[in-house]
Write a protein that holds these residues in place. Structure first.
Motif, PDB file in Angstrom:
ATOM      1  N   LYS A  14     -33.442  28.445  50.474  1.00  0.00           N
ATOM      2  CA  LYS A  14     -33.429  27.711  49.208  1.00  0.00           C
ATOM      3  C   LYS A  14     -33.895  28.633  48.086  1.00  0.00           C
ATOM      4  N   ASP A  15     -33.259  28.505  46.913  1.00  0.00           N
ATOM      5  CA  ASP A  15     -33.703  29.275  45.763  1.00  0.00           C
ATOM      6  C   ASP A  15     -33.880  28.361  44.555  1.00  0.00           C
ATOM      7  N   GLY A  19     -28.053  27.824  40.090  1.00  0.00           N
ATOM      8  CA  GLY A  19     -27.168  26.852  40.738  1.00  0.00           C
ATOM      9  C   GLY A  19     -25.731  27.335  40.724  1.00  0.00           C
ATOM     10  N   ILE A  20     -24.887  26.611  41.437  1.00  0.00           N
ATOM     11  CA  ILE A  20     -23.474  26.979  41.565  1.00  0.00           C
ATOM     12  C   ILE A  20     -22.635  25.957  40.819  1.00  0.00           C
ATOM     13  N   MET A  21     -21.776  26.450  39.953  1.00  0.00           N
ATOM     14  CA  MET A  21     -20.929  25.544  39.180  1.00  0.00           C
ATOM     15  C   MET A  21     -19.961  24.812  40.113  1.00  0.00           C
ATOM     16  N   LYS A  63     -27.580  22.411  42.500  1.00  0.00           N
ATOM     17  CA  LYS A  63     -27.667  21.697  41.233  1.00  0.00           C
ATOM     18  C   LYS A  63     -27.861  22.731  40.127  1.00  0.00           C
ATOM     19  N   ILE A  64     -27.023  22.637  39.106  1.00  0.00           N
ATOM     20  CA  ILE A  64     -27.094  23.565  37.976  1.00  0.00           C
ATOM     21  C   ILE A  64     -28.485  23.476  37.342  1.00  0.00           C
ATOM     22  N   SER A  68     -30.135  26.246  44.634  1.00  0.00           N
ATOM     23  CA  SER A  68     -29.230  25.983  45.742  1.00  0.00           C
ATOM     24  C   SER A  68     -29.987  26.033  47.060  1.00  0.00           C
ATOM     25  N   GLU A  69     -29.469  25.302  48.032  1.00  0.00           N
ATOM     26  CA  GLU A  69     -29.999  25.366  49.386  1.00  0.00           C
ATOM     27  C   GLU A  69     -28.837  25.505  50.356  1.00  0.00           C
ATOM     28  N   PHE A  70     -28.872  26.561  51.142  1.00  0.00           N
ATOM     29  CA  PHE A  70     -27.875  26.809  52.170  1.00  0.00           C
ATOM     30  C   PHE A  70     -28.495  26.491  53.515  1.00  0.00           C
ATOM     31  N   ARG A  71     -27.734  25.808  54.369  1.00  0.00           N
ATOM     32  CA  ARG A  71     -28.204  25.463  55.700  1.00  0.00           C
ATOM     33  C   ARG A  71     -27.207  25.987  56.728  1.00  0.00           C
TER      34      ARG A  71
END
Length: 77
Positions: A14-15, A19-21, A63-64, A68-71
């Motif tokens: 998680k950061d 966020g990613i558009m 969320k912009i 982001s959280e990658f699993r």
């Protein structure tokens, strides 16, 4: 973490970045797609490919302005 009910091992990253558009979400796992200068666009594509080769999967929530959280989910057996 291990979820014995689902039989999966979970790795979460998680950061608190930008966020990613939404229009990029469908492309982030495509080889050579990047929004960064100097990036190769191979990182997420490689993570997804290796995960799938081991019977796992990758998911992302973003969320912009929040991050982001990658699993990465991998089967225990």
């Amino acid at each position: 973490s291990v979820n014995s009910a689902s039989g999966e091992f979970l790795i979460s990253v998680k950061d608190q970045g930008e966020g990613i558009m939404e229009e990029d979400m469908a492309k982030i796992f495509s080889p050579f797609f990047t929004t960064k200068k100097g990036g190769t666009g191979l990182g997420l594509a490689t993570v997804q490919k290796i995960s799938e080769e081991h019977g796992g999967r990758v998911s992302v929530d973003s969320k912009i302005g929040i991050g982001s959280e990658f699993r990465v989910y991998l089967p225990l057996d």
